[in-house]
Design an enzyme around this catalytic site. Structure first.
Site, PDB file in Angstrom:
ATOM      1  N   ASP A 160     -46.674 -14.403 -18.547  1.00  0.00           N
ATOM      2  CA  ASP A 160     -46.151 -12.731 -17.910  1.00  0.00           C
ATOM      3  C   ASP A 160     -46.978 -11.423 -17.669  1.00  0.00           C
ATOM      4  O   ASP A 160     -47.964 -11.206 -18.726  1.00  0.00           O
ATOM      5  CB  ASP A 160     -44.258 -12.780 -18.318  1.00  0.00           C
ATOM      6  CG  ASP A 160     -43.832 -12.391 -16.859  1.00  0.00           C
ATOM      7  OD1 ASP A 160     -44.228 -12.234 -15.559  1.00  0.00           O
ATOM      8  OD2 ASP A 160     -42.319 -12.883 -17.051  1.00  0.00           O
ATOM      9  N   ASP A 194     -40.194 -12.592  -8.136  1.00  0.00           N
ATOM     10  CA  ASP A 194     -39.615 -14.121  -8.793  1.00  0.00           C
ATOM     11  C   ASP A 194     -38.379 -14.152  -7.236  1.00  0.00           C
ATOM     12  O   ASP A 194     -37.699 -13.839  -6.752  1.00  0.00           O
ATOM     13  CB  ASP A 194     -38.170 -13.472  -9.612  1.00  0.00           C
ATOM     14  CG  ASP A 194     -38.944 -13.259 -10.954  1.00  0.00           C
ATOM     15  OD1 ASP A 194     -40.073 -13.124 -10.828  1.00  0.00           O
ATOM     16  OD2 ASP A 194     -38.449 -12.905 -11.628  1.00  0.00           O
TER      17      ASP A 194
HETATM   18  C1  GLA Z   1     -40.335 -12.932 -14.991  1.00  0.00           C
HETATM   19  C2  GLA Z   1     -41.065 -13.342 -14.273  1.00  0.00           C
HETATM   20  C3  GLA Z   1     -40.009 -14.911 -13.685  1.00  0.00           C
HETATM   21  C4  GLA Z   1     -39.207 -15.222 -15.691  1.00  0.00           C
HETATM   22  C5  GLA Z   1     -38.483 -13.423 -16.428  1.00  0.00           C
HETATM   23  C6  GLA Z   1     -37.968 -13.923 -17.864  1.00  0.00           C
HETATM   24  O1  GLA Z   1     -39.715 -11.744 -14.415  1.00  0.00           O
HETATM   25  O2  GLA Z   1     -41.210 -13.759 -13.258  1.00  0.00           O
HETATM   26  O3  GLA Z   1     -40.184 -15.922 -13.254  1.00  0.00           O
HETATM   27  O4  GLA Z   1     -40.445 -15.389 -16.543  1.00  0.00           O
HETATM   28  O5  GLA Z   1     -39.507 -12.913 -16.730  1.00  0.00           O
HETATM   29  O6  GLA Z   1     -37.907 -12.618 -18.717  1.00  0.00           O
END
Ligand code: GLA
Length: 409
Positions: free
Chosen positions: A155, A213
């Site tokens: 990430d 997301d």
């Molecule tokens: C980000 C990612 C998600 C998830 C969260 C975890 O938002 O895009 O898919 O992994 O972090 O904190």
């Protein structure tokens, strides 16, 4: 005469042996992620409430309910699994939720014929605020490899905005993973903010998120919230970047969550989507050659959802070895048609009613879609029947519904 025959057979056997050895040697090394990865991820349903026992139960359920047989392979532990580093700076799993450590869990997952994925981040803290890998890339990659990790989602929270830094940080981790010698799928997750489709493969990525997301909602009117339609509408221009070993990732599957997810529910009306909308979501992600990463709790998954996510025909389109992402070939009056070219000259066509009300649709294969040639048979996947389309595809679609056809030579 008899000896001559034996000599001939001997000669043929030796010749066959040499040919097969050469053929074996000529095989290129298998590409990691030659088709889009399929699996399950803990984030949207469990967030930080993930544990060793839940992961084992998720794996057991995937064996029992047919998901493994359908191709779902990676079980990915997302954020909030770690509890910092030990005195040698080695990442440690939360000892309460993962009392036997990750290696022990990986051994269990492998014993079931599945693979284990884990999560880290290219800064000091993850999005959830726990330790992550910036400055510890080599050590963490070695740790992951020694545990038997097969997939790393990496990430980009708490990291600088510019693309040069992002590239450098992602490449550093990828080099560290490669140096371990273990084949580890590398999933780049910077939410499409720095156009990763242009550089993520060069940074060692096998897939890269193209969006923020995804939430468990069909369409959101809130600019800070991405529903299925907001994401789908942005994918068309990216088709050219997808292929074996490197995939656009429009985020994970909301299919079957019905508003029960934790993260995926944030800011939505809490109801999730309808059965039809999940069918379309799944079909579109198959057409897009997207990674198929389920988020529902596999221990309590309805037979309706299971039937959808294990649909052999849709999965075959997603996993087609040519590795093409679908393109839009028709878009008029809320009817959108996608085409995915498949291996051996076969085709998949998805007709999608974007409007909220039912529509009678009739499309001329040559005039409207420009795809006509004499195919041996055409299969309508949701109707589960072979059809003879002559020159027209004619159907009625409910609002937000789609039909997917495979055209086979
Ligand atoms: C980000 C990612 C998600 C998830 C969260 C975890 O938002 O895009 O898919 O992994 O972090 O904190």
């Amino acid at each position: 005469m008899f000896f001559q025959l034996l000599k001939k057979i001997g000669f043929i056997l030796v010749w066959m042996f040499i040919v097969s050895i050469n053929a074996l040697q000529a095989q290129p090394a298998a590409t990691l992620c030659a088709t889009p990865p399929m699996g399950w991820n803990s984030w949207n349903f469990f967030e930080g409430k993930i544990s060793d026992s839940i992961i084992r139960e998720i794996a057991d359920a995937m064996l029992a309910n047919g998901m493994k047989d359908a191709g779902y392979e990676y079980i990915i532990i997302d954020d909030l699994w770690t509890n910092g580093r030990d005195k040698n700076n080695v990442l440690i799993a939360d000892p309460v939720r993962f009392p036997f450590g990750i290696k022990n869990l990986a051994d269990y997952i492998h014993s079931k014929g599945l693979k284990l994925g884990i999560y880290s981040n290219a800064a000091q803290l993850t999005c959830g605020g726990v330790s992550s890998s910036y400055g510890f890339e080599e050590l963490d990659a070695k740790t992951f490899a020694s545990w038997g990790i097969d997939y790393l989602k990496y990430d980009y929270c708490n990291a600088p905005d510019d693309v040069t830094t992002a590239f450098t940080r992602y490449k550093k981790m990828s080099d560290a993973l490669k140096a371990t010698g273990r084949p580890i799928v590398y999933a780049i997750c910077e939410w499409g903010q720095r156009k990763p489709w242009l550089w993520a493969k060069a940074a060692g990525g096998h897939l890269w998120r193209t969006t923020w997301d995804l939430r468990d909602t069909w369409q959101s009117n809130n600019k800070d919230l991405t529903g299925i339609m907001e994401i789908f509408n942005d994918q068309d221009s990216l088709a050219q970047y997808a292929g074996p070993g490197g995939w656009n990732d429009p985020d994970m599957l909301m299919v079957g969550l019905y508003g029960k997810g934790s993260s995926s529910n944030a800011g939505t009306n809490g109801k999730g989507c309808t059965k039809t909308e999940y069918e379309t979501h799944f079909a579109l992600w198959c057409m897009l050659a997207a990674p198929l990463i389920v988020n529902s709790d596999t221990r309590n998954i309805s037979s309706e959802t299971l039937q959808l996510i294990t649909n052999k025909d849709l999965i075959a389109i997603n996993q087609d070895k040519l590795g093409k992402q679908a393109n839009t070939i028709y878009n008029k009056d809320s009817v959108q048609v996608l085409m995915k070219i498949l291996n051996s000259g076969n085709l998949a066509i998805c007709i999608f009613n974007k409007s909220g009300t039912a529509k009678n649709i009739s499309l001329n294969l040559k005039k409207d879609l420009d795809v006509w040639k004499p195919y041996k048979y055409v299969h309508a996947i949701f109707q589960n029947k072979n059809i003879n389309p002559y020159n027209e595809l004619t159907l009625k679609l409910e609002g937000h519904a789609c039909e997917v056809y495979t055209f086979k030579n």
